[in-house]
Design an enzyme around this catalytic site. Structure first.
Site, PDB file in Angstrom:
ATOM      1  N   ASP A 114       0.812  -1.217   0.000  1.00 55.55           N
ATOM      2  CA  ASP A 114       0.000   0.000   0.000  1.00 55.55           C
ATOM      3  C   ASP A 114       0.843   1.263   0.000  1.00 55.55           C
ATOM      4  O   ASP A 114       0.306   2.361   0.158  1.00 55.55           O
ATOM      5  CB  ASP A 114      -0.924   0.017   1.229  1.00 55.55           C
ATOM      6  CG  ASP A 114      -1.824  -1.201   1.256  1.00 55.55           C
ATOM      7  OD1 ASP A 114      -2.278  -1.609   0.186  1.00 55.55           O
ATOM      8  OD2 ASP A 114      -2.049  -1.757   2.349  1.00 55.55           O
ATOM      9  N   CYS A 115       2.144   1.141  -0.154  1.00 50.21           N
ATOM     10  CA  CYS A 115       3.042   2.289  -0.169  1.00 50.21           C
ATOM     11  C   CYS A 115       3.599   2.440  -1.577  1.00 50.21           C
ATOM     12  O   CYS A 115       4.248   1.527  -2.088  1.00 50.21           O
ATOM     13  CB  CYS A 115       4.179   2.078   0.840  1.00 50.21           C
ATOM     14  SG  CYS A 115       5.294   3.479   0.995  1.00 50.21           S
TER      15      CYS A 115
END
Length: 1120
Positions: free
Chosen positions: A1040-1041
């Protein structure tokens, strides 16, 4: 020697054979006789014991004959001497009467006569026994020879087929075998054969599956190493036994058929067809392909081929499917086509559809594959000539299969002791390699003997590599063993997989694949190079597919039981062969040798496991020699050229090394089957996203690496994530328990000792992990490299090289930066500042303006950290992510000190983390009307979990398809134990990753909600990656980064918001419900009570709310 020492029976003979006065001498010299005279325990096989017994009897007969000759000579000597004495007695004036002397002579003659008669009788008995033994030995030798002889003619169960075969062999030996094949193909199966019923017991079922897997792999392996006769022999033996025949499958017969087809051996091929029919099978496409290949190689007449094709059509098989559904190598395809064209001269094989005609129609990917939409795909920053040179380097690395890297451990002084240790170690390795090669040759011979007895063995796998290559691999494994050892199961699995990888690479080198790959790759580089142009701008996968024909058939992975059994056999060879002197100062041939490895048992997680531990003396020798090199597999190291684009579930990433598109537990095949069953276009989104992630070029941040190495080579710094060396591990207070200590004190000391050992093991593990990472970083310093990617079963992406990538810790991420730089532009410096504040964790809930203001306030600390990281105020050390914060401080310092920060070329990756709380807030808003039906935000989770529970209760694992088209199946099944018997330890391991096993209901239920959410997140990430690539951005992700250049952060953020809205605007839950109903509730199953209950649950889809997702596009805090 006196005859009076002769006793009765074997015991008497034993005493008689001992010389007078030396009753113990023969016990040493004639040690083999113990097996004759006395009982002893033996570990030899029954056959070996019988053979020893026969030779013992023969030796006994020879001993008796020699004794008889000796006694006769003694008796003649005694009698002669007595006669002389008797004749001389009167002359000597003796008073003994001549008559008494004559009586003594007669008594002596009578005694010797009795012994002679007794010996003659025993000789006749032993002679008769010897003849019987010779006959018995001859019969057994003939029996062993017959057992070792390879069988060709099958033993059939069907009387009709057996009679037909015998009639043909006896009365029509000159007739062509093609007529027999024609008759066999017309003949219906002897009996209908359904699927084999699985035993009720899971362990028994797994054992049967394992046996089938091993047998099929053995037959395929024999064909692979050009031993079809051995494969045929084992198949004949297994087929001739009714019980074993029930476990045979059609692929086993097809494997041997293809072996004979490649040899052009038509008679043996017909024999296999006899067995195939006898087992109740009908030929399939592979069977017909083998027959036609053989005919093509033998130039059979057209009428025979026409009859074969006619029968194939009557069986419902299409001719075109031979060229579209059967995976054949180029040579086999040529032979097949030759045969078909002889019967049908105008036949042309169907051409594969052009890549341009295959387009993904998903609404989420419409813009990606729309040719009318403008696209500015990014290129590599290197010219074509440089990229070609890098390809050659990477090709050399993968052909060598290993990479040797210098260690970053502090090098010792080259003292006399160090040099002597290295010399000793080198000598031992030379001796070990020779010994290993000898033992491996013997092992291969034993495995060949087992195969000739009709048992599947490891023989074909031991033929894949030379003894020298096996020995080198084993010595490399020995070098890498930790002091605490490694489990035998883990070691066996690693060894088996490494052998498979080497075999695949060697096969590609032997064919024309490497040259074809080079030509194709050089054309592919024209799309990526900075100084070349292409006519049509495409995605990398599209361009690769447009350059040539589809890939050659890939190598099927070996079954896990075969991998473990092969690795276990080699590990045992290593344990039994590698020895060293007990005293290293003495010569190896003049000192007692001790094993370098020893096998012990230990408890881990309340389970007893076998461990191979290196001897402390060997570890001390390694430590003294201090050889500062490490060896990695080629696939464990980042690539030196752009990876191959992913084009299928088994083609992409490394040039030669095999790589899975979807990583999974070894032995699991369900994911691969799902992927291969997908239409090719369905996977295009995932394939292109993984290719884009792998095309990002990286370099090492040398400034950060130097600082880390300085701490690492001293005493480490655990507070900053730099592990300390083993010398810093805690020491137990006392090495021995005091005699007068109380039980409580002794227990406390034992607990302290266990704690110290645990901490030492953990420190060693962390230190080794850091050593691998830092050594690879030092090895790649001043180089450009790439990280090929694949995904897990949910679609989450991961770099393939495990030791050095951007998915690691804070320290690992700080060592990497983009190889291609971008000017910061007007707002890039601000994004660097925001990113630095995010890394400190000090202003997590503040606005972007507040974070910028804070960065300006602490600018002096930022510059001080960049200039004097270890001697200054050390502000960076207080950050949540200290090493990444330090790297960012250095980048900001360079930018602010540049004449114009906007023109500063930055290689630093800026992260934007997708806020998990924001995501769930949005989900709650989207489904806010569910509160009328369920309670709170757990409504969807309850629906997913209950659906999974009901699906698992029907006997199936939960499956679904992500919005991007990736098929997902949850790998949670009941454990089935697989047993590998024999050797130093029997291995038992769990195999719980296949659809043939019952699902684990609890894991299926609990895993579905989070796994489904993860699959949505991965779809969102892939959509973002594809749209960023289309806009020319450098983009990578850590789940999610999301990472990109500082200048491109606003564009990436906008793309991310847009794709989030597009994804969640789809009817996700309704699509999921529709798929699950069709997959698990269709057909006759719906009448069952459990399926009906499941259908009711699946149709109860929660209704979504009316939240306007367009507001997300303007959300300020969509990212942290």
């Amino acid at each position: 020697m006196s005859a009076l020492r002769w006793g009765r029976g074997a015991a008497g003979l034993r005493w008689a054979l001992w010389p007078a006065g030396c009753p113990c001498l023969l016990a040493e010299e004639g040690a083999p006789l113990r097996g004759i005279w006395g009982r002893r325990r033996s570990s030899a096989s029954p056959c070996e014991q019988d053979r020893r017994k026969d030779w013992g009897h023969a030796e006994l007969l020879e001993v008796l004959e020699a004794r008889a000759r000796q006694l006769r000579a003694d008796h003649v000597s005694e009698v002669t001497e007595k006669r002389v004495d008797v004749a001389r007695l009167p002359e000597a004036g003796s008073s003994q009467p001549p008559r008494k002397a004559q009586a003594g002579v007669e008594a002596a003659l009578e005694l010797s006569g009795r012994w002679a008669r007794k010996l003659d009788k025993e000789k006749r008995v032993m002679q008769k026994r010897k003849q019987q033994l010779e006959v018995k030995l001859r019969q057994r030798a003939e029996q062993r020879a017959r057992k070792q002889q390879l069988h060709v003619e099958p033993r059939l169960q069907s009387r009709q087929l057996a009679a037909r075969l015998q009639q043909w062999l006896l009365h029509s030996p000159g007739s062509p075998w093609a007529e027999q094949l024609t008759w066999l193909l017309r003949e219906a199966p002897r009996r209908p054969r359904g699927e084999e019923r699985r035993p009720a017991d899971g362990t028994a079922g797994a054992r049967c599956d394992g046996q089938r897997q091993r047998l099929l792999a053995f037959l395929q392996g024999c064909v692979l190493v050009d031993q079809p006769a051995l494969a045929h022999h084992v198949l004949v033996v297994q087929h001739g036994r009714a019980r074993q025949q029930r476990g045979l499958t059609l692929p086993m017969y097809n494997a041997v058929l293809h072996g004979w087809a490649r040899k052009g051996s038509f008679k043996e091929l017909v024999y296999v067809f006899f067995m195939l029919k006898d087992a109740g099978f009908s030929p399939d496409l592979l069977s017909y392909a083998a027959a036609l290949q053989c005919m093509g190689r033998l130039d059979q007449n057209a009428s025979t081929i026409q009859r074969c094709l006619k029968q194939m059509a009557q069986d419902g098989l299409q001719l075109q499917e031979l060229f579209t559904s059967v995976a054949l190598c180029k040579e086999d395809q040529v032979a097949l086509l030759s045969a078909v064209r002889k019967a049908e001269p105008t036949f042309s094989p169907p051409q594969p559809p052009l890549p341009s005609s295959q387009v993904n129609t998903s609404p989420l990917l419409r813009d990606i594959y729309d040719k009318d939409q403008p696209a500015s795909y990014p290129r590599q920053h290197l010219p074509l000539k440089m990229l070609k040179s890098l390809f050659q380097e990477q090709l050399s690395v993968e052909m060598a299969t290993t990479v040797t890297v210098a260690s970053v451990e502090k090098a010792p002084s080259l003292t006399k002791e160090v040099l002597q240790a290295r010399k000793t170690l080198q000598g031992l390795r030379i001796r070990w390699e020779a010994d290993l090669c000898q033992v491996l040759r013997e092992t291969k011979a034993n495995e060949a003997h087992a195969a000739r007895e009709g048992r599947p063995s490891l023989f074909p796998y031991l033929c894949l590599l030379s003894e020298g290559e096996f020995a080198g691999l084993l010595l490399q494994t020995l070098q890498a063993l930790p002091p605490q050892g490694e489990s035998l199961l883990s070691l066996a699995q690693q060894l088996g997989l490494r052998i498979f990888n080497r075999h695949v690479v060697q096969r590609k080198q032997l064919g024309d694949e490497v040259r074809a790959l080079e030509r194709r790759y050089f054309e592919y580089l024209r799309l990526l190079a900075s100084d070349s142009r292409v006519v049509v701008s495409r995605l990398p996968r599209q361009h690769w597919e447009a350059l040539g024909a589809p890939e050659v058939p890939h190598e099927q992975p070996w079954p896990l039981p075969v991998v473990v059994q092969l690795g276990k056999q080699l590990a045992e060879v290593l344990v039994q062969t590698v020895k060293m002197p007990g005293r290293l100062a003495e010569r190896q041939d003049s000192c007692k040798l001790i094993p370098v490895l020893y096998h012990v048992y230990s408890f881990r997680s309340f389970r007893q496991i076998g461990i191979l531990k290196p001897h402390p003396a060997f570890m001390q020798l390694l430590a003294t020699a201090a050889e500062r090199t490490m060896t990695f597999e080629a696939a464990e190291v980042p690539m030196l050229c752009p990876p191959l684009p992913w084009t299928s579930p088994h083609s992409g990433a490394f040039l030669l090394s095999p790589t899975k598109l979807m990583r999974s537990m070894e032995g699991t095949t369900q994911h691969q089957r799902l992927l291969e069953a997908c239409p090719p276009t369905q996977l295009h989104g995932a394939l292109d996203a993984l290719t884009q992630l792998g095309n990002c070029a990286w370099r090492v941040n040398g400034r950060v690496l130097d600082l880390v190495l300085k701490l690492f080579t001293e005493k480490g710094c655990p507070r900053l994530g730099v592990p300390a060396p083993p010398s810093e591990a805690p020491r137990p207070p006392q090495s021995r328990l005091p005699r007068g200590a109380s039980p409580e004190h002794k227990a406390e000391l034992r607990r302290e000792l266990a704690r110290c050992l645990k901490v030492a093991r953990e420190m060693h593990s962390l230190r080794t992990d850091a050593l691998y990472r830092l050594s690879l970083a030092q090895h790649l310093r001043h180089r450009v490299f790439w990280l090929p990617h694949n995904m897990d079963f949910r679609g989450r992406t991961y770099p393939c090289p495990p030791h050095f990538n951007h998915l690691g810790s804070d320290l690992a991420r700080s060592l990497l930066e983009f190889a291609q730089g971008r000017p910061l532009g007007p707002h890039g410096l601000d994004w660097l500042k925001v990113h630095l504040v995010n890394l400190t964790g000090l202003k997590k809930r503040e606005s972007l303006q507040a974070r910028l203001a804070f960065a300006d306030e602490v600018m002096k600390d930022i510059l001080d950290s960049a200039d004097r990281p270890l001697m200054g105020r050390k502000w960076w050390m207080e950050a949540d992510e200290p090493w990444q914060a330090l790297a960012c401080c250095m980048e900001i310092a360079q930018a602010v000190r540049a004449g114009d920060p906007a023109t500063h070329v930055s290689h630093f990756p800026v992260h934007q983390e997708f806020v998990w709380e924001a995501s769930h807030y949005l989900v709650r808003q989207v489904f806010n009307s569910l509160q009328e039906m369920f309670s709170g935000t757990r409504a969807i989770q309850h629906w997913l979990a209950e659906s999974a529970r009901l699906i698992a209760r029907t006997g199936s694992a939960v499956e679904w398809v992500t919005p991007l088209g990736i098929p997902v199946i949850q790998p949670y099944h009941q454990d089935a134990k697989v047993l590998i018997n024999g050797g130093i330890q029997s291995l038992t391991f769990s195999n719980s990753g296949d659809t043939s096993q019952k699902p684990n209901i609890l894991k299926q239920k609990n895993g579905f909600p989070p796994n489904f959410i993860h699959s949505l997140d991965s779809s969102h990430m892939m959509l973002t990656a594809l749209h960023c690539y289309r806009k020319g951005l450098t983009f990578v992700s850590v789940h999610d980064c999301f990472w990109t250049h500082a200048a491109d952060v606003p564009v990436m953020n906008q793309v991310c918001r847009e794709q989030f809205v597009r994804l969640h605007s789809q009817p996700i839950l309704h699509d999921l419900s529709r798929f699950l109903v069709e997959r698990f509730c269709s057909g006759p199953r719906v009448k069952k009570v459990r399926v009906a209950r499941l259908l009711d649950m699946l149709l109860s889809v929660p209704k979504t709310g009316a939240f306007n997702l367009e507001q997300v596009k303007h959300s300020t805090y969509f990212f942290s």
